[in-house]
Motif scaffolding. Structure first.
Motif, PDB file in Angstrom:
ATOM      1  N   ASN A   1       0.677  -1.244  -0.071  1.00 45.60           N
ATOM      2  CA  ASN A   1      -0.077   0.040  -0.088  1.00 45.60           C
ATOM      3  C   ASN A   1       0.677   1.172  -0.064  1.00 45.60           C
ATOM      4  N   TYR A   2       2.040   1.109  -0.017  1.00 45.62           N
ATOM      5  CA  TYR A   2       3.184   2.380  -0.179  1.00 45.62           C
ATOM      6  C   TYR A   2       2.763   3.235  -0.893  1.00 45.62           C
ATOM      7  N   ALA A   3       2.757   3.179  -2.123  1.00 47.33           N
ATOM      8  CA  ALA A   3       2.254   4.215  -3.561  1.00 47.33           C
ATOM      9  C   ALA A   3       0.939   4.645  -3.048  1.00 47.33           C
ATOM     10  N   LEU A   4      -0.195   3.778  -2.719  1.00 49.68           N
ATOM     11  CA  LEU A   4      -1.445   4.595  -2.423  1.00 49.68           C
ATOM     12  C   LEU A   4      -1.471   5.452  -1.288  1.00 49.68           C
ATOM     13  N   ILE A   5      -0.708   5.094  -0.294  1.00 50.91           N
ATOM     14  CA  ILE A   5      -0.594   6.007   1.136  1.00 50.91           C
ATOM     15  C   ILE A   5       0.220   7.454   0.364  1.00 50.91           C
ATOM     16  N   LEU A   6       1.039   7.323  -0.109  1.00 58.48           N
ATOM     17  CA  LEU A   6       1.879   8.356  -0.812  1.00 58.48           C
ATOM     18  C   LEU A   6       0.997   9.461  -1.621  1.00 58.48           C
ATOM     19  N   GLU A   7      -0.192   8.703  -2.013  1.00 57.05           N
ATOM     20  CA  GLU A   7      -1.254   9.526  -2.948  1.00 57.05           C
ATOM     21  C   GLU A   7      -1.803  10.277  -1.699  1.00 57.05           C
ATOM     22  N   LEU A   8      -2.156   9.311  -0.816  1.00 57.89           N
ATOM     23  CA  LEU A   8      -3.214   9.661   0.150  1.00 57.89           C
ATOM     24  C   LEU A   8      -2.908  10.732   1.338  1.00 57.89           C
ATOM     25  N   VAL A   9      -1.696  10.888   1.589  1.00 64.62           N
ATOM     26  CA  VAL A   9      -1.207  11.487   2.815  1.00 64.62           C
ATOM     27  C   VAL A   9      -1.679  13.322   2.594  1.00 64.62           C
ATOM     28  N   PRO A  10      -1.179  13.678   1.166  1.00 64.85           N
ATOM     29  CA  PRO A  10      -1.498  15.125   1.075  1.00 64.85           C
ATOM     30  C   PRO A  10      -2.849  15.342   0.984  1.00 64.85           C
ATOM     31  N   LEU A  11      -3.915  14.603   0.859  1.00 64.26           N
ATOM     32  CA  LEU A  11      -5.385  14.689   0.979  1.00 64.26           C
ATOM     33  C   LEU A  11      -5.836  14.914   2.388  1.00 64.26           C
ATOM     34  N   LEU A  12      -5.264  14.619   3.428  1.00 60.56           N
ATOM     35  CA  LEU A  12      -5.722  14.225   4.515  1.00 60.56           C
ATOM     36  C   LEU A  12      -5.585  15.427   5.469  1.00 60.56           C
ATOM     37  N   ARG A  13      -6.694  15.856   6.494  1.00 59.01           N
ATOM     38  CA  ARG A  13      -6.570  16.817   7.454  1.00 59.01           C
ATOM     39  C   ARG A  13      -6.212  16.152   8.739  1.00 59.01           C
TER      40      ARG A  13
END
Length: 522
Positions: A81-93
């Motif tokens: 899930n590494y690549a998916l989490i890299l996408e996810l981090v900037p979208l989180l509050r």
């Protein structure tokens, strides 16, 4: 259970797992269960949320997480899930913290890339998370938390956890998540083998959970009828024979039809263990061969005792050949395509195994290979990939050839009639199986030739769809493939009779993956 009024005003911590379908990630569950045993955990509200790697995209996950309104979000990071989490981090509050085995050695790199990231956790997370809770409650400063890296400092990981201190958690976990089909289970931590491409367990010293706790957790799992499979994610469950026998006998006594998956070294396979596996008819027995190339074995830090391996393999094959699988890796330093091809021929010479699982070498953070990339000449597929594209001995062209060979071995082993015809043809011609297979494949029409071929055991989420699409194109023309082999070797026709009824479990599983992907695309 705390009510809404009890939860109000408390700092909210959300622990997120992103894994497979119909199961749960263990890390968020373990962290929550362990932390809630301590009094200061009552000062915060800890919850978990699970997402499927295959069903949920980054924006959908971010929307769901942000809707929770958590003050702190903790994400468990793994190779899948590494690549998916890299996408996810900037979208989180909120305040975001990452942890997991794939972050060792790249903590500062991640913090530099994502300035909003509060911290990265290194090492076993239970004690770190407990101390983080204390920090959030104002009891200790962040600098006092072990295993934490921030833009300002980096603390060493905590000492190895005494596994006897972990609480029992499966009963509550499964009651809160009914209907799961399978579950991971870890009865020990650490790995004694020291393969240089891996950092499994973070230590070569093996630590065991008390057997009584293991059996109590298994009892809780086996009471749930929906659970049809358990995956023991220990490095080698057979290292302690008596303990392994106690665990397997316990499962057999309560649920003999359960599918039990576990890793092991062929040297540790005994007659008693084989007897247990024989009474677990759904269980696959996997031999982690990886390579038979002496130079590659030396470079990765593994031994291959051929006589012992073959003796134990023969014992297993005599009881249940159709349940045996083998693992091979391509891209190993010291190996090349010719060496991989020899390892594949060795694997195929062992008899009518169920399948041969092949994957490209992964250079995982925290491993010796990752620390010494230049020494081995590793080139990775991209800046966010750990998949080897080439190394000093294994060129890009070699990797493509290895993927092509792996693809067609997998296709041939989707059907036991086609597999048996291939093996018989090789024997009649007195030629290596791979030579016969590749000669046959080279004469196939262009529409049956995926270019480039995918990895059969993908190293990242985005590779699964490519694999399934390539396999789908061939599967849809399987009748033509069988007819082509009958033309290639006229003597194979009798072996191919009735092939329509001899497709393997893996074939049907892949068809399910393809249908899922097509449904999501539609």
């Amino acid at each position: 259970m705390a009510g809404a009024d009890d939860m109000a005003g408390r700092l909210k911590i959300l622990l997120v797992g992103i894994y497979d379908t119909n199961t749960l990630s263990l890390a968020p569950q373990t962290l929550k269960a362990h932390a809630e045993r301590f009094g200061y955990a009552r000062e915060v509200a800890i919850s978990t949320r699970e997402f499927s790697l295959f069903r949920h995209g980054a924006r959908e996950i971010a929307q769901a997480i942000n809707a929770e309104g958590a003050d702190v979000v903790g994400l468990s990071v793994y190779i899948w899930n590494y690549a998916l989490i890299l996408e996810l981090v900037p979208l989180l509050r909120g305040r975001v913290i990452l942890g997991g085995p794939q972050l060792t050695g790249i903590e500062r790199q991640l913090l530099a890339r994502f300035p909003a990231l509060e911290a990265v956790v290194t090492g076993e997370g239970e004690q770190v998370f407990v101390d983080l809770v204390r920090f959030f409650c104002g009891e200790i400063p962040l600098r006092a938390v072990p295993g934490i890296t921030t833009p300002l400092f980096q603390n060493p990981p905590p000492p190895a956890l005494d596994l006897a201190t972990l609480p029992l958690m499966y009963e509550a976990m499964l009651e809160a998540h009914p209907g799961l089909n399978w579950i991971s289970f870890q009865a020990s931590r650490g790995c004694p083998f020291g393969c240089r491409y891996c950092c499994w367990g973070g230590s070569r010293k093996l630590r065991y959970s008390p057997l009584a706790n293991v059996l109590a957790e298994l009892e809780a799992i086996l009471r749930h009828d929906s659970i049809t499979s358990i995956y023991f994610c220990d490095s080698d469950i057979l290292l302690d024979h008596e303990r392994a026998l106690a665990i397997l006998e316990f499962i057999i006594a309560r649920k003999p039809g359960l599918d039990v998956r576990f890793e092991f070294n062929a040297e540790h396979l005994t007659d008693a263990i084989l007897g247990c596996i024989e009474r677990l008819p759904a269980t696959e027995i996997n031999f982690g061969l990886q390579t038979v190339n002496p130079k590659a074995l030396e470079n990765i830090g593994r031994r291959f005792r051929r006589e012992m391996f073959e003796a134990n393999f023969a014992k297993a094959a005599a009881r249940f050949a159709e349940r045996i699988t083998l693992d091979l890796i391509y891209g190993l330093p010291g190996d090349d395509y010719a060496g991989f091809k020899q390892s594949m021929d060795y694997a195929l010479s062992l008899g009518a195994v169920r399948r041969v699982l092949t994957n490209p070498l992964l250079v995982l953070p925290g491993s010796e290979f990752h620390r010494n990339m230049e020494r081995y000449g590793f080139v990775l597929r991209g800046p966010d990939s750990f998949v080897v594209e080439s190394c000093a001995s294994f060129s890009r062209e070699d990797m493509e050839a290895a993927r092509r060979l792996s693809f067609w071995v997998a296709v041939a082993y989707f059907n036991t009639a086609l597999r048996d015809a291939l093996l018989a043809s090789s024997k009649r011609q007195a030629r290596p199986v791979t030579d016969v297979l590749l000669e046959f494949v080279s004469a196939l029409p262009e529409d049956l030739q995926p270019r480039p071929c995918p990895d059969m055991v993908p190293g990242a989420r985005e590779d699964y769809a490519r694999r399934n699409a390539a396999l789908g194109a061939v599967i849809r023309q399987f009748d033509a493939l069988v007819a082509a082999f009958a033309r290639y070797d006229a003597l194979a026709a009798p072996v191919l009779l009735g092939y329509e009824d001899r497709f393997t479990e893996q074939y049907h599983k892949v068809r399910g993956f393809i249908s899922r992907d097509e449904g999501q695309a539609g």
